[in-house]
Write a protein that holds these residues in place. Sequence first.
Motif, PDB file in Angstrom:
ATOM      1  N   ARG A   1     -11.998  73.668   5.376  1.00  0.00           N
ATOM      2  CA  ARG A   1     -13.107  73.680   6.335  1.00  0.00           C
ATOM      3  C   ARG A   1     -14.304  72.889   5.798  1.00  0.00           C
ATOM      4  O   ARG A   1     -14.918  72.100   6.501  1.00  0.00           O
ATOM      5  CB  ARG A   1     -13.527  75.114   6.658  1.00  0.00           C
ATOM      6  CG  ARG A   1     -12.532  75.871   7.498  1.00  0.00           C
ATOM      7  CD  ARG A   1     -12.882  77.363   7.529  1.00  0.00           C
ATOM      8  NE  ARG A   1     -11.770  78.168   7.987  1.00  0.00           N
ATOM      9  CZ  ARG A   1     -10.767  78.611   7.235  1.00  0.00           C
ATOM     10  NH1 ARG A   1     -10.725  78.328   5.945  1.00  0.00           N
ATOM     11  NH2 ARG A   1      -9.793  79.336   7.747  1.00  0.00           N
ATOM     12  N   GLU A   2     -14.629  73.153   4.532  1.00  0.00           N
ATOM     13  CA  GLU A   2     -15.745  72.436   3.908  1.00  0.00           C
ATOM     14  C   GLU A   2     -15.423  70.952   3.765  1.00  0.00           C
ATOM     15  O   GLU A   2     -16.279  70.097   3.996  1.00  0.00           O
ATOM     16  CB  GLU A   2     -16.063  73.035   2.533  1.00  0.00           C
ATOM     17  CG  GLU A   2     -17.247  72.353   1.874  1.00  0.00           C
ATOM     18  CD  GLU A   2     -17.589  72.959   0.524  1.00  0.00           C
ATOM     19  OE1 GLU A   2     -18.126  72.203  -0.302  1.00  0.00           O
ATOM     20  OE2 GLU A   2     -17.340  74.154   0.306  1.00  0.00           O
TER      21      GLU A   2
ATOM     22  N   SER B   1     -15.683  69.322   7.177  1.00  0.00           N
ATOM     23  CA  SER B   1     -17.097  69.279   7.550  1.00  0.00           C
ATOM     24  C   SER B   1     -17.837  68.173   6.805  1.00  0.00           C
ATOM     25  O   SER B   1     -18.609  67.414   7.411  1.00  0.00           O
ATOM     26  CB  SER B   1     -17.739  70.635   7.260  1.00  0.00           C
ATOM     27  OG  SER B   1     -19.095  70.604   7.583  1.00  0.00           O
TER      28      SER B   1
ATOM     29  N   SER C   1     -19.401  64.655   8.525  1.00  0.00           N
ATOM     30  CA  SER C   1     -20.860  64.635   8.632  1.00  0.00           C
ATOM     31  C   SER C   1     -21.507  63.395   8.027  1.00  0.00           C
ATOM     32  O   SER C   1     -22.708  63.397   7.787  1.00  0.00           O
ATOM     33  CB  SER C   1     -21.448  65.891   7.994  1.00  0.00           C
ATOM     34  OG  SER C   1     -21.206  65.876   6.603  1.00  0.00           O
TER      35      SER C   1
ATOM     36  N   SER D   1     -15.475  72.694  12.702  1.00  0.00           N
ATOM     37  CA  SER D   1     -15.846  72.116  11.406  1.00  0.00           C
ATOM     38  C   SER D   1     -16.225  70.646  11.518  1.00  0.00           C
ATOM     39  O   SER D   1     -16.559  70.017  10.517  1.00  0.00           O
ATOM     40  CB  SER D   1     -14.683  72.268  10.414  1.00  0.00           C
ATOM     41  OG  SER D   1     -14.416  73.630  10.180  1.00  0.00           O
ATOM     42  N   GLY D   2     -16.137  70.085  12.718  1.00  0.00           N
ATOM     43  CA  GLY D   2     -16.507  68.684  12.925  1.00  0.00           C
ATOM     44  C   GLY D   2     -15.321  67.744  12.964  1.00  0.00           C
ATOM     45  O   GLY D   2     -15.500  66.530  13.089  1.00  0.00           O
TER      46      GLY D   2
END
Length: 171
Positions: free
Chosen positions: A97-98, A101, A105, A130-131
Amino acid sequence: MWRAIQSLFSNTSNVARTGSRAATGSLNGNSGASTAQVIVIALLVDNHDRRLLANVSSGNGWAVHFVDSLMEAQAAATNLRVPVILCDRDLVGADWRETVSRLASSSLPTCVILISRAADDHLWEEVIRSGGYEVLSKPLRPKEVVRVIKLAWSFWNSMLKMPAYSRKRSA
């Protein structure tokens, strides 16, 4: 907004009609970039997945850059103006997820596609939150990989033509 949506559907249907020719077409935005290959960054763990992607990319005119870490992926995305990043859910020592993301971003938009053994609507929703852009299930299937990357490129290319994005890039 409606024009952007129409443009997306138009580009998507062009990719479906013309096949790989559209995927290697012009990446012109307002920056004056010339015709170029679609660049794909692949943060993949499995050597079989890497070989499959290398084989599929050569037949579609894509330039694939394999990386081994989030930092390498971010650096490549920044330096190469990348429309598509493939990210393996099974990265050792990283929360997917991180990772998604952070990749999504960047200052320039990119379509992050998560590669996962488990792929369902719940996971897809988490990826979107999460993008990210999409989920591809393992084992990878060449036709599905081609379809998803072409759609991601079409979406990315449509974003470059949106007035709001053009203003953001020139600021």
